[in-house]
Design a protein around this motif. Structure first.
Motif, short mmCIF file in Angstrom:
data_model
loop_
_atom_site.label_atom_id
_atom_site.label_comp_id
_atom_site.label_asym_id
_atom_site.label_seq_id
_atom_site.Cartn_x
_atom_site.Cartn_y
_atom_site.Cartn_z
N PHE A 42 36.96 50.13 29.79
CA PHE A 42 37.63 48.87 30.01
C PHE A 42 38.62 48.99 31.15
N GLN A 43 39.47 50.18 31.35
CA GLN A 43 40.19 49.98 32.68
C GLN A 43 39.29 50.11 33.96
N ILE A 44 38.03 50.50 33.72
CA ILE A 44 37.25 50.48 35.22
C ILE A 44 37.01 48.74 35.38
N ALA A 45 36.80 48.06 34.34
CA ALA A 45 36.68 46.71 34.49
C ALA A 45 37.89 46.07 34.96
N MET A 46 39.09 46.64 34.31
CA MET A 46 40.17 45.91 34.95
C MET A 46 40.49 46.32 36.35
N GLU A 47 40.21 47.32 36.73
CA GLU A 47 40.33 48.00 38.09
C GLU A 47 39.54 47.19 39.01
N PHE A 48 38.06 46.95 38.53
CA PHE A 48 37.20 46.23 39.47
C PHE A 48 37.45 44.91 39.59
N THR A 49 38.30 44.25 38.51
CA THR A 49 38.94 42.76 38.64
C THR A 49 40.03 42.72 39.78
N LYS A 50 40.93 43.84 39.64
CA LYS A 50 42.05 44.09 40.90
C LYS A 50 41.41 44.07 42.05
N PHE A 51 40.41 44.87 42.31
CA PHE A 51 39.51 45.07 43.53
C PHE A 51 39.10 43.80 43.98
N ALA A 52 38.45 42.97 43.10
CA ALA A 52 38.10 41.40 43.50
C ALA A 52 39.05 40.78 43.80
N GLN A 53 40.31 40.77 43.07
CA GLN A 53 41.38 39.69 43.53
C GLN A 53 42.01 40.09 44.93
N ASN A 54 41.85 41.45 45.29
CA ASN A 54 42.48 41.68 46.28
C ASN A 54 41.52 42.36 47.69
N THR A 55 40.54 41.78 47.73
CA THR A 55 39.64 41.85 48.75
C THR A 55 39.11 40.58 49.27
N ASP A 56 38.44 40.68 50.64
CA ASP A 56 38.01 39.58 51.16
C ASP A 56 36.50 39.47 51.02
N TYR A 57 36.00 40.27 50.45
CA TYR A 57 34.33 40.38 50.27
C TYR A 57 33.87 39.44 49.49
N LEU A 58 34.55 38.84 48.47
CA LEU A 58 34.07 38.15 47.66
C LEU A 58 34.79 36.58 47.56
N PRO A 59 34.04 35.62 47.47
CA PRO A 59 34.74 33.98 47.47
C PRO A 59 35.62 33.96 46.25
N ILE A 60 36.60 33.00 46.47
CA ILE A 60 37.54 32.77 45.33
C ILE A 60 37.04 32.48 43.85
N ASN A 61 35.78 31.71 43.98
CA ASN A 61 35.00 31.08 42.75
C ASN A 61 34.40 32.49 42.13
N ILE A 62 33.99 33.26 42.82
CA ILE A 62 33.42 34.41 42.07
C ILE A 62 34.24 35.50 41.67
N VAL A 63 35.59 35.47 42.44
CA VAL A 63 36.58 36.06 41.70
C VAL A 63 37.23 35.42 40.45
N LYS A 64 37.18 34.46 40.36
CA LYS A 64 37.79 33.37 39.11
C LYS A 64 36.61 33.77 38.01
N LEU A 65 35.44 33.99 38.32
CA LEU A 65 34.21 34.29 37.44
C LEU A 65 34.43 35.62 36.79
N ILE A 66 34.94 36.45 37.70
CA ILE A 66 35.03 37.89 37.42
C ILE A 66 36.31 37.83 36.35
N GLU A 67 37.37 37.13 36.61
CA GLU A 67 38.58 37.06 35.73
C GLU A 67 38.04 36.57 34.30
N PHE A 68 37.23 35.53 34.39
CA PHE A 68 36.76 34.91 33.14
C PHE A 68 36.21 35.81 32.24
#
Length: 127
Positions: A80-106
């Motif tokens: 579960f922590q890997i999933a949380m860490e991946f979400t943090k990565f997604a939130q703090n990177t420029d590689y992924l668009p914001i709508n994809i980051v929101k999907l990951i958070e969801f």
């Protein structure tokens, strides 16, 4: 220093191993460790974020996993922590668009609800 009180030499050796894994070099003798970690993270992402992995096509999931391993210093390696860490990565990177980051958070929120429901049902069964 880590949250565990490991000897300084062990801490140093662990740091070297982590750097070798992040390097992901084919000729690196640590490549087997990198492959195991890659596979674990890949499986977590594929199973935790199915909408993301089936929707996002700008980059391959392989590329995203390598970017995550190379650029994000996770603090806890449990599933579960890997999933949380991946979400943090997604939130703090420029590689992924914001709508994809929101999907990951969801999708992380859904996983959190599923885990909490499972824990609650087990607790109720035990009472």
């Amino acid at each position: 220093m880590s949250k565990f009180n490991a000897p300084l030499k062990m801490h140093f050796e662990t740091e070297l191993l982590c750097k070798a894994i992040r390097k992901h070099s084919e000729e690196d003798s640590m490549n087997i460790y990198g492959a195991v970690i890659y596979d674990n993270i890949y499986d977590v992402i594929m199973n935790t974020f199915p909408l993301f992995t089936n929707t996002y096509t700008d980059m391959s999931i392989d590329e995203i996993v390598y970017l995550f391993i190379r650029n994000h210093h996770s603090e806890d390696p449990e599933y579960f922590q890997i999933a949380m860490e991946f979400t943090k990565f997604a939130q703090n990177t420029d590689y992924l668009p914001i709508n994809i980051v929101k999907l990951i958070e969801f999708e992380l929120a859904i996983l959190n609800v599923e885990i909490n429901l499972d824990v609650s049902s087990k607790k109720n069964t035990m009472e």
